[in-house]
Design a protein around this motif. Structure first.
Motif, PDB file in Angstrom:
ATOM      1  N   GLY A 117       0.819  -1.204   0.000  1.00  0.00           N
ATOM      2  CA  GLY A 117       0.000   0.000   0.000  1.00  0.00           C
ATOM      3  C   GLY A 117       0.847   1.247   0.000  1.00  0.00           C
ATOM      4  N   GLY A 118       2.092   1.122  -0.496  1.00  0.00           N
ATOM      5  CA  GLY A 118       2.966   2.280  -0.592  1.00  0.00           C
ATOM      6  C   GLY A 118       3.338   2.882   0.745  1.00  0.00           C
ATOM      7  N   TYR A 119       3.188   2.124   1.821  1.00  0.00           N
ATOM      8  CA  TYR A 119       3.404   2.598   3.186  1.00  0.00           C
ATOM      9  C   TYR A 119       2.380   3.651   3.611  1.00  0.00           C
ATOM     10  CZ  TYR A 119       7.948   0.263   3.447  1.00  0.00           C
ATOM     11  OH  TYR A 119       8.951  -0.685   3.474  1.00  0.00           O
ATOM     12  N   SER A 120       1.465   4.017   2.710  1.00  0.00           N
ATOM     13  CA  SER A 120       0.496   5.071   3.004  1.00  0.00           C
ATOM     14  C   SER A 120      -0.931   4.551   3.155  1.00  0.00           C
ATOM     15  CB  SER A 120       0.515   6.134   1.895  1.00  0.00           C
ATOM     16  OG  SER A 120       1.745   6.813   1.860  1.00  0.00           O
ATOM     17  N   PHE A 121      -1.172   3.287   2.759  1.00  0.00           N
ATOM     18  CA  PHE A 121      -2.524   2.741   2.766  1.00  0.00           C
ATOM     19  C   PHE A 121      -2.611   1.528   3.692  1.00  0.00           C
ATOM     20  CE2 PHE A 121      -2.093   5.070  -1.152  1.00  0.00           C
ATOM     21  CZ  PHE A 121      -3.317   5.708  -1.297  1.00  0.00           C
ATOM     22  N   PRO A 122      -3.754   1.323   4.329  1.00  0.00           N
ATOM     23  CA  PRO A 122      -3.920   0.200   5.255  1.00  0.00           C
ATOM     24  C   PRO A 122      -4.126  -1.119   4.509  1.00  0.00           C
ATOM     25  CG  PRO A 122      -5.961   1.430   5.080  1.00  0.00           C
ATOM     26  CD  PRO A 122      -4.945   2.197   4.282  1.00  0.00           C
ATOM     27  N   VAL A 123      -4.263  -2.184   5.261  1.00  0.00           N
ATOM     28  CA  VAL A 123      -4.442  -3.510   4.685  1.00  0.00           C
ATOM     29  C   VAL A 123      -5.799  -3.615   3.985  1.00  0.00           C
ATOM     30  CG1 VAL A 123      -5.597  -4.672   6.621  1.00  0.00           C
ATOM     31  CG2 VAL A 123      -3.966  -5.946   5.202  1.00  0.00           C
ATOM     32  N   SER A 124      -5.879  -4.488   2.984  1.00  0.00           N
ATOM     33  CA  SER A 124      -7.137  -4.756   2.280  1.00  0.00           C
ATOM     34  C   SER A 124      -7.681  -6.111   2.703  1.00  0.00           C
ATOM     35  CB  SER A 124      -6.905  -4.742   0.761  1.00  0.00           C
ATOM     36  OG  SER A 124      -8.005  -5.322   0.083  1.00  0.00           O
ATOM     37  N   ASP A 125      -8.936  -6.145   3.128  1.00  0.00           N
ATOM     38  CA  ASP A 125      -9.539  -7.425   3.491  1.00  0.00           C
ATOM     39  C   ASP A 125      -9.861  -8.255   2.255  1.00  0.00           C
ATOM     40  OD1 ASP A 125     -11.499  -5.640   2.696  1.00  0.00           O
ATOM     41  OD2 ASP A 125     -13.007  -6.362   4.111  1.00  0.00           O
TER      42      ASP A 125
END
Length: 361
Positions: A117-125
């Protein structure tokens, strides 16, 4: 006069207007992308998923606007675990990091996952957690393993070496529970793959501003990487695949800016594995036994992945495999999971087989 934000997740009025205009265009842009040659041979579900991803990564929003669209990793995990009737199991590991378990805790064999996530976005379920759940189930056919992923703090609010410190803490936490490093697989997609290599870089060349690397009595069992984010600056495949990949070249530059804006002096080589010279990786064979990675044939990061792993890394860790997925985009296998097609992926089953071999060795 600069725009003010109501905290990290606030969105200024100008960006809200831009989002509204962009989403008005969404149906037309999606249809055009779904029917484009880039989605030839894909199912409608996969074409729609990939087209939506491309739409979002092509927006010229600021990072605050992007992150406003997503729930934090911790709450996503809790909701997802409850939905899948899994026990919510989380460990505080230090430096603000948390370890979340997919299935029961166990410390004899563990795959530790760093999400992208580019270190900027949280995990995706829908993609990353769905992949980990399938992996937890399918590894159970051969002795099973503990599957845990790290919730790390996000950029630009928490710059380097925050994520490296949290990754080191997560590894140390597992080792303190009695896990042998030879039975630990360090794994991750995109920025998570980058983080795996930050851990290895820091173990080879301890960075004074980072926490001390974990003390290991033997090399890690393996490193499993999905489209690792190795290059910040453009490589030839950026231009070649700019119109084909889910993540256009401009968005890679945007994400890199979120990371590099907070880098202390001398840290670039730790944060960007492709920037290191070959000698940097001397001694890597003392840290990891096997490496397996995927790269999409039409993803922007392809050349950096193939060149780094197929060159300096393989020269030091001979058991290094890079699978270039035909017509594959960035994180191709995870995008397949996002639309319910993950277990149709040959690359997924290669990963399962590879992980079984690491744990059974």
């Amino acid at each position: 006069m600069s725009e003010s934000y109501s905290g990290p997740r606030g969105v200024p009025i100008t960006q809200r207007l831009q989002m509204t205009l962009d989403f008005c265009k969404l149906p037309f842009l999606l249809l055009a992308r779904i029917l484009s040659p880039a989605n030839k041979g894909r199912s409608w579900a996969r074409a729609a998923n990939d087209s939506l991803f491309r739409f979002l990564s092509s927006r010229q929003w600021d990072i605050h606007t992007f992150t406003h669209l997503f729930d934090p990793t911790g709450s996503t995990y809790v909701k997802w675990a409850q939905k899948n009737k899994l026990e919510v199991l989380s460990d505080d590991v230090g430096f603000g990091g948390k370890l979340h378990w997919v299935g029961p805790r166990r410390y004899d064999r563990v795959l530790l996952y760093f999400h992208g996530g580019g270190y900027s976005f949280p995990v995706s379920d829908q993609s990353q957690l769905a992949f980990l759940l399938a992996l937890q189930r399918d590894l159970g056919k051969s002795g099973g393993a503990g599957i845990a992923f790290l919730e790390y703090s996000l950029t630009p609010y928490h710059p380097f070496p925050t994520q490296l410190n949290q990754a080191n803490a997560a590894i140390s936490h597992l080792l303190e529970k009695g896990l042998s490093p030879s039975k630990l697989i360090l794994s991750g997609d995109s920025a998570g793959g980058n983080l795996v290599f930050q851990v290895l870089s820091n173990a080879l060349h301890p960075f004074l501003s980072a926490s001390a690397p974990p003390t290991i009595s033997a090399p890690y069992g393996g490193a499993l990487l999905i489209s690792p984010w190795f290059a910040f600056d453009p490589v030839p495949s950026f231009a070649e695949n700019d119109d084909k990949d889910l993540v256009p070249a401009a968005f890679w530059t945007f994400l890199a800016e979120q990371v590099t804006s907070g880098l202390p002096a001398g840290a670039r080589v730790y944060a960007e594995p492709y920037a290191a010279d070959a000698a940097w990786w001397d001694g890597l064979d003392r840290l990891v036994v096997r490496v397996f990675a995927t790269a999409g044939e039409v993803e922007c990061q392809r050349d950096a992945i193939v060149e780094l792993l197929g060159g300096p890394v393989k020269a030091r860790v001979s058991d290094t495999t890079v699978v270039v997925e035909k017509n594959g985009v960035h994180e191709d296998v995870l995008n397949a999971f996002a639309c319910g097609e993950g277990e149709k992926s040959a690359e997924y089953w290669m990963m399962v087989k590879w992980a079984m071999e690491v744990f059974d060795k």
